[in-house]
Structures are given as structure tokens and as C-alpha cells.
Design a protein around this motif. Structure first.
Motif, PDB file in Angstrom:
ATOM      1  N   GLU A  52      63.969  -8.781 -36.213  1.00  0.00           N
ATOM      2  CA  GLU A  52      64.411  -9.475 -34.997  1.00  0.00           C
ATOM      3  C   GLU A  52      65.675 -10.300 -35.223  1.00  0.00           C
ATOM      4  OE1 GLU A  52      60.129 -10.245 -32.695  1.00  0.00           O
ATOM      5  OE2 GLU A  52      61.249 -11.919 -33.567  1.00  0.00           O
TER       6      GLU A  52
ATOM      7  N   PHE B  59      56.731  -6.951 -26.626  1.00  0.00           N
ATOM      8  CA  PHE B  59      57.738  -8.006 -26.593  1.00  0.00           C
ATOM      9  C   PHE B  59      58.580  -7.982 -27.870  1.00  0.00           C
ATOM     10  CE2 PHE B  59      58.938 -12.577 -27.042  1.00  0.00           C
ATOM     11  CZ  PHE B  59      59.689 -12.700 -25.884  1.00  0.00           C
ATOM     12  N   SER B  60      57.929  -7.840 -29.012  1.00  0.00           N
ATOM     13  CA  SER B  60      58.645  -7.773 -30.287  1.00  0.00           C
ATOM     14  C   SER B  60      59.494  -6.508 -30.365  1.00  0.00           C
ATOM     15  CB  SER B  60      57.658  -7.810 -31.458  1.00  0.00           C
ATOM     16  OG  SER B  60      56.993  -9.050 -31.537  1.00  0.00           O
TER      17      SER B  60
ATOM     18  N   GLY C 120      60.995  -5.006 -27.940  1.00  0.00           N
ATOM     19  CA  GLY C 120      62.206  -5.245 -27.161  1.00  0.00           C
ATOM     20  C   GLY C 120      63.212  -6.093 -27.907  1.00  0.00           C
ATOM     21  N   LYS C 121      62.734  -7.121 -28.600  1.00  0.00           N
ATOM     22  CA  LYS C 121      63.649  -7.988 -29.350  1.00  0.00           C
ATOM     23  C   LYS C 121      64.286  -7.242 -30.517  1.00  0.00           C
ATOM     24  CE  LYS C 121      60.896 -11.625 -29.982  1.00  0.00           C
ATOM     25  NZ  LYS C 121      60.530 -13.010 -30.402  1.00  0.00           N
TER      26      LYS C 121
ATOM     27  N   ASP D 268      53.555  -4.439 -30.716  1.00  0.00           N
ATOM     28  CA  ASP D 268      53.734  -5.432 -29.657  1.00  0.00           C
ATOM     29  C   ASP D 268      54.990  -5.132 -28.835  1.00  0.00           C
ATOM     30  OD1 ASP D 268      53.072  -8.170 -28.471  1.00  0.00           O
ATOM     31  OD2 ASP D 268      55.156  -8.428 -29.118  1.00  0.00           O
TER      32      ASP D 268
ATOM     33  N   VAL E  23      65.520 -11.929 -24.073  1.00  0.00           N
ATOM     34  CA  VAL E  23      65.451 -13.114 -24.933  1.00  0.00           C
ATOM     35  C   VAL E  23      66.438 -12.991 -26.084  1.00  0.00           C
ATOM     36  CG1 VAL E  23      63.983 -14.318 -26.613  1.00  0.00           C
ATOM     37  CG2 VAL E  23      63.091 -13.768 -24.335  1.00  0.00           C
ATOM     38  N   LYS E  24      66.467 -11.830 -26.726  1.00  0.00           N
ATOM     39  CA  LYS E  24      67.362 -11.646 -27.862  1.00  0.00           C
ATOM     40  C   LYS E  24      68.817 -11.616 -27.415  1.00  0.00           C
ATOM     41  CE  LYS E  24      66.044 -11.730 -31.189  1.00  0.00           C
ATOM     42  NZ  LYS E  24      65.941 -12.773 -32.257  1.00  0.00           N
TER      43      LYS E  24
ATOM     44  N   ARG F 131      57.482  -6.114 -20.592  1.00  0.00           N
ATOM     45  CA  ARG F 131      57.526  -6.993 -21.763  1.00  0.00           C
ATOM     46  C   ARG F 131      58.594  -6.551 -22.759  1.00  0.00           C
ATOM     47  NH1 ARG F 131      53.969 -10.415 -23.357  1.00  0.00           N
ATOM     48  NH2 ARG F 131      53.581  -9.578 -25.440  1.00  0.00           N
ATOM     49  N   VAL F 132      58.813  -5.261 -22.866  1.00  0.00           N
ATOM     50  CA  VAL F 132      59.905  -4.767 -23.719  1.00  0.00           C
ATOM     51  C   VAL F 132      61.242  -5.304 -23.205  1.00  0.00           C
ATOM     52  CG1 VAL F 132      61.177  -2.713 -24.455  1.00  0.00           C
ATOM     53  CG2 VAL F 132      58.680  -2.674 -24.448  1.00  0.00           C
TER      54      VAL F 132
ATOM     55  N   GLU G 184      61.771  -7.909 -21.318  1.00  0.00           N
ATOM     56  CA  GLU G 184      61.866  -9.358 -21.465  1.00  0.00           C
ATOM     57  C   GLU G 184      62.216  -9.738 -22.905  1.00  0.00           C
ATOM     58  OE1 GLU G 184      62.162 -13.273 -20.817  1.00  0.00           O
ATOM     59  OE2 GLU G 184      62.161 -11.641 -19.357  1.00  0.00           O
ATOM     60  N   GLY G 185      61.635  -9.028 -23.861  1.00  0.00           N
ATOM     61  CA  GLY G 185      61.992  -9.266 -25.257  1.00  0.00           C
ATOM     62  C   GLY G 185      63.471  -9.042 -25.493  1.00  0.00           C
TER      63      GLY G 185
END
Length: 351
Positions: A205, A76-77, A79-80, A74, A125-126, A118-119, A121-122
Motif C-alpha cells: 500500500e 478496501f486493501s 483498491g489501495k 480484502d 483514499v490512496k 469498497r475497492v 473507495e480504497g
């Protein structure tokens, strides 16, 4: 949005398992040591987590970078996880992160730009969770996807934690369970269950924010985070750098759910064998330890693993209370101890 593309299919390595082997790294850095600089408090000569520069006002700048190929499918994950892993180097020095710059390599002809977005954006967020901003960065068209951050932090010089300043008698604590390399390999082989995937992502994460608070504890003599060289490799760095040896209490180690079961099916990252080949000659085992299992678990490459803390006996209760306040109560029991130098740097035994 559920990703249709599985990012791990585009990478040879995964997470911190992408690290260059320790022996090769020694060859690369052997003739490229940091030149003398009276204001450079930490360079690359001790293989510490970040560089540290004296700002001249009682504070120091912490500077680090970390990036790798996807360890989860994933975007997004991914990236976080990559962001949390890079920020961890600042926490491992006892510092406070203040700013991040993104590093992105993307095969634009193979994976759509929406996945790269999405990477990023993750990561944002973190970083917001850590109280910092992704202020810019650099990207290239690459044959394999990779992502990470360059992170700066600040610290009062008196609070700085290094990886080579432990003392004999210090207890060792570890703030996360082991096994992320094993589970990520199970994922690449298509046998990882959803429950185990969720546990793996959750721990990778998770920010090591407790590191900033630990920096203020005088009795914490040394600290590092456990990443690509596994618990065995990073423990050996602390012990050797401090002129000591270490005991690891194998029966006190926490593992991610499912990790031991996958080991029984011989699901082991390639980097585990590489790490073991580098550290086995300096490792001893005492009776009662499952040596074959320990061989697979101790060198398991972790991605954004826990903080390995060396703390004076009299300060152990303070550190334990601090860990409880950060919801780390399950990691308050020492998993080892630093001792006077022995014939082997690390001895694995039961407590």
C-alpha cells in the motif's frame, strides 16, 4: 466491515504476478513499436514505466496505466494497493501525479457490488494521499475481478528519469523489501499468518512518493520500480538498456518478515518460474550465495515494489539523506552496482 468474500478465490493470478511472461511480451510488442514522434520522449521501445510526451514548455506529460486481479482478499486493501501500484509508474519516472481514471472489471453475478464500491473507495483514499483525484473511469462486467488506474503526471524534462540511462559505476538502491509474491502465494494457500499478512499489505500500500524528489537529483541517472518481473528482471532491463552489466549483492537484500521461511516450504508463485526461465541464461552466481534461495527470491513478482535507483557515487550521500527523510533509512545501503558489460548481464554475489 469485514469482507465475507475472499477476492483472491476469484482470480487465477494475483497482483503484478498477472503480467504476461517477458518472452511473450517481446513477441507481442516486437512488431508494434511506437512510431516516430519528435515530441514523444519515452515510448514502448525501452519497456519503461510510462509514456512521456513533450508539452513544449519545458515540461512533459507522463501517462501510464496498470491494473490486475486481486492480490489480497480484502476489497478496501485491494483498491489501495492497485492504486498505489499504478501511481508508482509516475514516481518511477521522477514525476508528480496529477490525475487518475479508474479501470474496473467485476463479475457482478458472483461478487456483490458493495465489494466493488469498497475497492473504489480504497483507491480514492490512496489517491487523496498522493494529492490527486479519481476523476472518472470505465467499468465492465468481467468473468474475474480486476482493478487499476490510468494515471497522468507532470515533470520538468530535465528531471525525467528513464530505465536505460544508467552509467558504469552507479550504485543500485532499492526502497522496499522483497517477498510480496511469496507472501501472497502463502495467502492463497491459506498458510499466511496475520502478522505476515499485515506486513505484506503495508508495504504494497505504501506510495513511492520519494520518486518525485529523486527526480530532482541530477546524480540519479536511471530509475524504475520493481514489479511483476522481479528484482532480477527489472535490474536486467536497466543494465541491458544502458549497455551495461550489473552486480546484485545478495546479502544486502531486505525481505519481508516470513518470506524466507515460506520459501523453505516451497511456497513460490508460478510467475517466479516463468521469470527465471526468461532470465536465468543471462545470470551468473559467485560463491557464498544460496543459489536455490536466490532462484526463488530474485525473480519473485512484486506488486508495487520499491524503486530501483541507479545513482552516481558522488551523489550517493545526497540520495541516502533523502531516503532517510522519507522514512526509508533501512534502504540506504546499495544492493548492487552497474559495471561495464560482461558475458552475463547480472552477477549475483555477496558484498
Amino acid at each position: 466491515m469485514e469482507d465475507k468474500i475472499k477476492l483472491t478465490e476469484f482470480s487465477r493470478g494475483a497482483g503484478c504476478g498477472c503480467k504476461i511472461a517477458p518472452a511473450v511480451l517481446e513477441q507481442l510488442l516486437g512488431k508494434n513499436q511506437t512510431p516516430p514522434d519528435s515530441r514523444l520522449l519515452v515510448g514502448n521501445d525501452t519497456r519503461d514505466d510510462a509514456a512521456v510526451y513533450d508539452l513544449g514548455d519545458g515540461k512533459a506529460l507522463i501517462s501510464t496505466t496498470d491494473f490486475f486481479m486481486p492480490i489480497v482478499d480484502d476489497a478496501f486493501s485491494f483498491g489501495k494497493i492497485a492504486a498505489a501500484n499504478a501511481i508508482s509508474d509516475v514516481y518511477a519516472m521522477g514525476g508528480k501525479p496529477i490525475l487518475a481514471i479508474a479501470i474496473l472489471g467485476w463479475p457482478v453475478d458472483k461478487i456483490g457490488n458493495e465489494y466493488a464500491a469498497r475497492v473504489l473507495e480504497g483507491a480514492r483514499v490512496k489517491c487523496r494521499e498522493a494529492g490527486i483525484t479519481v476523476a472518472g473511469g470505465h467499468s465492465i462486467d468481467a468473468t474475474e475481478p480486476f482493478f487499476g488506474l490510468a494515471v497522468n503526471g507532470l515533470i520538468d524534462i530535465g528531471d525525467l528519469k528513464k530505465n536505460n540511462t544508467a552509467k558504469a559505476g552507479d550504485w543500485l538502491l532499492l526502497t522496499k523489501p522483497l517477498g510480496s509474491g511469496i507472501l501472497s502465494t502463502a495467502q492463497k494457500r491459506g498458510v499466511l499468518t496475520d502478522d505476515h499478512l499485515g506486513g505484506m499489505i503495508e508495504t504494497m500500500e505504501k506510495l513511492n512518493t520519494v520518486g518525485e524528489a529523486l527526480g530532482k537529483v541530477k546524480g540519479v541517472h536511471a530509475m524504475t520500480d520493481v514489479t511483476g518481473f522481479g528484482l532480477l528482471g527489472h535490474c536486467m532491463e536497466v543494465a541491458q538498456g544502458s549497455g551495461l552489466s550489473a552486480e546484485i549483492y545478495y546479502d544486502r537484500l531486505k525481505t519481508l518478515p516470513g518470506a524466507i521461511d515460506y520459501l523453505k516450504d516451497r511456497i513460490v508463485p508460478d510467475a517466479t518460474y516463468r521469470n527465471w526461465n526468461n532470465y536465468s541464461s543471462n545470470t551468473a552466481f559467485e560463491g557464498g550465495v544460496d543459489v536455490m534461495q536466490a532462484f526463488s527470491l530474485l525473480p519473485d513478482p512484486q506488486t508495487n515494489g520499491g524503486l530501483l535507483i541507479a545513482v552516481d557515487d558522488t551523489y550517493l550521500p545526497e540520495v541516502q539523506r533523502l531516503l532517510v527523510s522519507f522514512d526509508l533509512a533501512e534502504h540506504t545501503f546499495p544492493i548492487g552496482r552497474l559495471i561495464e558489460a560482461q558475458a552475463k548481464t547480472v552477477t549475483v554475489k555477496n558484498a
